[in-house]
Design an enzyme around this catalytic site. Structure first.
Site, PDB file in Angstrom:
ATOM      1  CB  CYS A 107      86.850 -73.405  -7.184  1.00 17.48           C
ATOM      2  SG  CYS A 107      86.274 -75.022  -6.680  1.00 17.48           S
ATOM      3  CG  HIS A 247      85.199 -72.082 -10.564  1.00 15.11           C
ATOM      4  ND1 HIS A 247      85.915 -73.187 -10.963  1.00 15.11           N
ATOM      5  CD2 HIS A 247      84.397 -72.514  -9.535  1.00 15.11           C
ATOM      6  CE1 HIS A 247      85.582 -74.213 -10.211  1.00 15.11           C
ATOM      7  NE2 HIS A 247      84.663 -73.842  -9.353  1.00 15.11           N
ATOM      8  CG  ASN A 277      83.941 -77.375  -9.742  1.00 16.47           C
ATOM      9  OD1 ASN A 277      85.147 -77.102  -9.817  1.00 16.47           O
ATOM     10  ND2 ASN A 277      83.165 -76.865  -8.809  1.00 16.47           N
TER      11      ASN A 277
HETATM   12  N1  ACO Z   1      69.981 -86.159  -9.899  1.00  8.30           N
HETATM   13  C1  ACO Z   1      68.636 -86.020  -9.898  1.00  8.30           C
HETATM   14  N2  ACO Z   1      67.980 -85.273  -9.022  1.00  8.30           N
HETATM   15  C2  ACO Z   1      68.708 -84.616  -8.092  1.00  8.30           C
HETATM   16  C3  ACO Z   1      70.119 -84.715  -8.032  1.00  8.30           C
HETATM   17  C4  ACO Z   1      70.752 -85.523  -8.989  1.00  8.30           C
HETATM   18  N3  ACO Z   1      72.084 -85.681  -9.024  1.00  8.30           N
HETATM   19  N4  ACO Z   1      70.546 -83.957  -7.007  1.00  8.30           N
HETATM   20  C5  ACO Z   1      69.456 -83.392  -6.448  1.00  8.30           C
HETATM   21  N5  ACO Z   1      68.344 -83.795  -7.112  1.00  8.30           N
HETATM   22  C6  ACO Z   1      66.953 -83.428  -6.833  1.00  8.30           C
HETATM   23  C7  ACO Z   1      66.745 -82.966  -5.410  1.00  8.30           C
HETATM   24  O1  ACO Z   1      66.489 -84.075  -4.567  1.00  8.30           O
HETATM   25  C8  ACO Z   1      65.517 -82.090  -5.554  1.00  8.30           C
HETATM   26  O2  ACO Z   1      64.367 -82.896  -5.652  1.00  8.30           O
HETATM   27  P1  ACO Z   1      62.961 -82.415  -4.991  1.00  8.30           P
HETATM   28  O3  ACO Z   1      62.580 -81.172  -5.748  1.00  8.30           O
HETATM   29  O4  ACO Z   1      62.067 -83.582  -5.255  1.00  8.30           O
HETATM   30  O5  ACO Z   1      63.287 -82.163  -3.559  1.00  8.30           O
HETATM   31  C9  ACO Z   1      65.720 -81.432  -6.924  1.00  8.30           C
HETATM   32  O6  ACO Z   1      66.636 -82.288  -7.639  1.00  8.30           O
HETATM   33  C10 ACO Z   1      66.280 -80.039  -6.856  1.00  8.30           C
HETATM   34  O7  ACO Z   1      67.414 -80.056  -5.974  1.00  8.30           O
HETATM   35  P2  ACO Z   1      68.233 -78.744  -5.699  1.00  8.30           P
HETATM   36  O8  ACO Z   1      69.320 -79.039  -4.726  1.00  8.30           O
HETATM   37  O9  ACO Z   1      67.275 -77.635  -5.394  1.00  8.30           O
HETATM   38  O10 ACO Z   1      68.869 -78.505  -7.146  1.00  8.30           O
HETATM   39  P3  ACO Z   1      69.577 -77.218  -7.689  1.00  8.30           P
HETATM   40  O11 ACO Z   1      68.847 -76.679  -8.829  1.00  8.30           O
HETATM   41  O12 ACO Z   1      69.984 -76.280  -6.593  1.00  8.30           O
HETATM   42  O13 ACO Z   1      70.919 -77.860  -8.297  1.00  8.30           O
HETATM   43  C11 ACO Z   1      73.233 -78.069  -7.738  1.00  8.30           C
HETATM   44  C12 ACO Z   1      71.803 -78.529  -7.426  1.00  8.30           C
HETATM   45  C13 ACO Z   1      73.547 -78.502  -9.156  1.00  8.30           C
HETATM   46  C14 ACO Z   1      74.171 -78.739  -6.761  1.00  8.30           C
HETATM   47  C15 ACO Z   1      73.314 -76.521  -7.631  1.00  8.30           C
HETATM   48  O14 ACO Z   1      72.722 -76.094  -6.403  1.00  8.30           O
HETATM   49  C16 ACO Z   1      74.731 -76.026  -7.713  1.00  8.30           C
HETATM   50  O15 ACO Z   1      75.391 -76.149  -8.720  1.00  8.30           O
HETATM   51  N6  ACO Z   1      75.225 -75.379  -6.648  1.00  8.30           N
HETATM   52  C17 ACO Z   1      76.580 -74.829  -6.645  1.00  8.30           C
HETATM   53  C18 ACO Z   1      77.563 -75.938  -6.393  1.00  8.30           C
HETATM   54  C19 ACO Z   1      78.977 -75.489  -6.617  1.00  8.30           C
HETATM   55  O16 ACO Z   1      79.241 -74.626  -7.423  1.00  8.30           O
HETATM   56  N7  ACO Z   1      79.899 -76.120  -5.883  1.00  8.30           N
HETATM   57  C20 ACO Z   1      81.293 -75.956  -6.101  1.00  8.30           C
HETATM   58  C21 ACO Z   1      81.860 -74.682  -5.580  1.00  8.30           C
HETATM   59  S1  ACO Z   1      83.555 -74.561  -5.975  1.00  8.30           S
HETATM   60  C22 ACO Z   1      84.563 -75.436  -4.861  1.00  8.30           C
HETATM   61  O17 ACO Z   1      85.177 -74.848  -4.001  1.00  8.30           O
HETATM   62  C23 ACO Z   1      84.691 -76.898  -4.974  1.00  8.30           C
END
Ligand code: ACO
Length: 323
Positions: A107, A247, A277
């Site tokens: 990205c 990004h 994304n």
């Molecule tokens: N729907 C509903 N609930 C979900 C989902 C979903 N899709 N995914 C996870 N949960 C739940 C989890 O199981 C967890 O439940 P629990 O509390 O009962 O255990 C809760 O939601 C919180 O999960 P987290 O993983 O802590 O959620 P977080 O707030 O960290 O959000 C996310 C997750 C959106 C993936 C975030 O961490 C993020 O955006 N990270 C960066 C990702 C990114 O930018 N990636 C691309 C980089 S660029 C590239 O090179 C491609």
């Protein structure tokens, strides 16, 4: 940048579609990511077809013909196939016979190729075509709730040209990569380390694996530190930035980084709600939306900031409209 173009596929994947497919909700996705829908490729589109569409518009808008292009660079994490490089397909479809190569920086790819392309212009090329194109929906498990809600497909392209008096359009930049974090966001199989086989497919190792929280934490830090370094190199402050074009990975990453940099939301371009994304396409999709709707004006200082698998990061500080 004297010409630009973008392309997104017609197909839409909404949060309601994901609710029907997996254990998730519109409320969770919007609150945690800011995404409402993404554009996804159908059977006839690929990374190269999106790239060709964006690049063709960019060449036309620059008032040029394909024969005027001296170099093509394509940034992608989802190449057309392992070999040859995606630029070969894109260049052939446009009718180019100039040199071409791909940049693999996930990205951060668009900012990487912008810096490399601008350097090539300074080295003597007249017109360099840069394209960021990705079809990450082809690399995520459509039933994985950790990744499927996040990604969409798209492309953005720009023609870089020497300015009349050699005034730099690119004022300063910073490129970085911490390879010790390679495993927090990766596609394990399909390369020389783990060649594709029936076993890798059965294990789902051809799909992206991501430690979301770790990516989040590192992304905010990398964006802020790299932006501050770049501003320092140019002798400018965050208050000089007319538009922050980050990004588009997660609206909470964007908000956290902008707030730490002291850039208010009204000077940050965000369109993640409609595209998710789109990897190397995300910065050009946001930037050219701002240009086309009149928010970005000649003379504006723009802070472009990308980060991605690697873990890579890249910042470019540029002045829009330098000619
Ligand atoms: N729907 C509903 N609930 C979900 C989902 C979903 N899709 N995914 C996870 N949960 C739940 C989890 O199981 C967890 O439940 P629990 O509390 O009962 O255990 C809760 O939601 C919180 O999960 P987290 O993983 O802590 O959620 P977080 O707030 O960290 O959000 C996310 C997750 C959106 C993936 C975030 O961490 C993020 O955006 N990270 C960066 C990702 C990114 O930018 N990636 C691309 C980089 S660029 C590239 O090179 C491609």
């Amino acid at each position: 940048m004297v010409g630009w173009g973008t392309a997104v596929p017609d197909g839409r994947l909404t949060n309601a579609d994901l609710e029907a497919r997996m254990d998730t909700s519109d409320e969770w996705i919007v609150e945690r990511t800011g995404i409402r829908e993404r554009r996804i490729v159908g059977p006839d589109d690929t990374t190269a077809t999106l790239a060709v569409s964006a690049a063709t518009d960019a060449i036309k808008r620059a008032g040029l013909a394909p024969a005027d292009i001296d170099l093509l660079i394509v940034a992608t994490a989802t190449p057309e196939q392992p070999m040859p490089h995606t630029g070969a397909f894109v260049g052939d479809a446009i009718g180019l016979r100039c040199g071409s190569f791909d940049v693999s920086a996930a990205c951060a790819g668009f900012v990487y190729e912008l810096v490399v392309g601008a350097s090539m212009v300074h080295s003597g090329y007249e017109h360099v075509l840069i394209v960021g194109s990705d079809t990450l929906t082809r690399m995520v498990d459509p039933y994985d709730r950790d990744t499927a809600p996040l990604f969409g497909d798209g492309a953005g392209a720009a023609v870089l040209t020497r300015t009349a008096d050699d005034t730099p359009g690119l004022l300063a930049w910073d490129l970085g990569c911490d390879g010790s974090a390679a495993s927090i966001l990766h596609v394990p199989a399909g390369g020389s380390r783990l060649p594709a086989s029936a076993d890798t497919v059965a294990a789902g190792d051809h799909y992206m694996k991501m430690q979301g929280q770790e990516v989040f934490r590192r992304a905010v830090r990398a964006v802020v530190e790299s932006a501050e370094l770049t501003l320092d190199r140019a002798g400018l402050a965050a208050s000089d930035v007319a538009w922050f074009v980050p990004h588009q990975a997660n609206v909470r990453i964007i908000d956290a980084a902008a707030s730490r940099l002291g850039i208010p939301p009204e000077r940050t371009i965000v369109n993640i709600e409609r595209y998710g994304n789109t990897s190397a396409a995300s910065i050009p999709l946001a930037l050219f939306e701002g240009v086309d709707d009149g928010r970005v004006r000649d003379g504006d200082i723009l802070l472009l900031s990308g980060f991605g698998a690697g873990m890579t990061w890249a910042t470019a500080l540029m002045q829009w409209g330098a000619r």
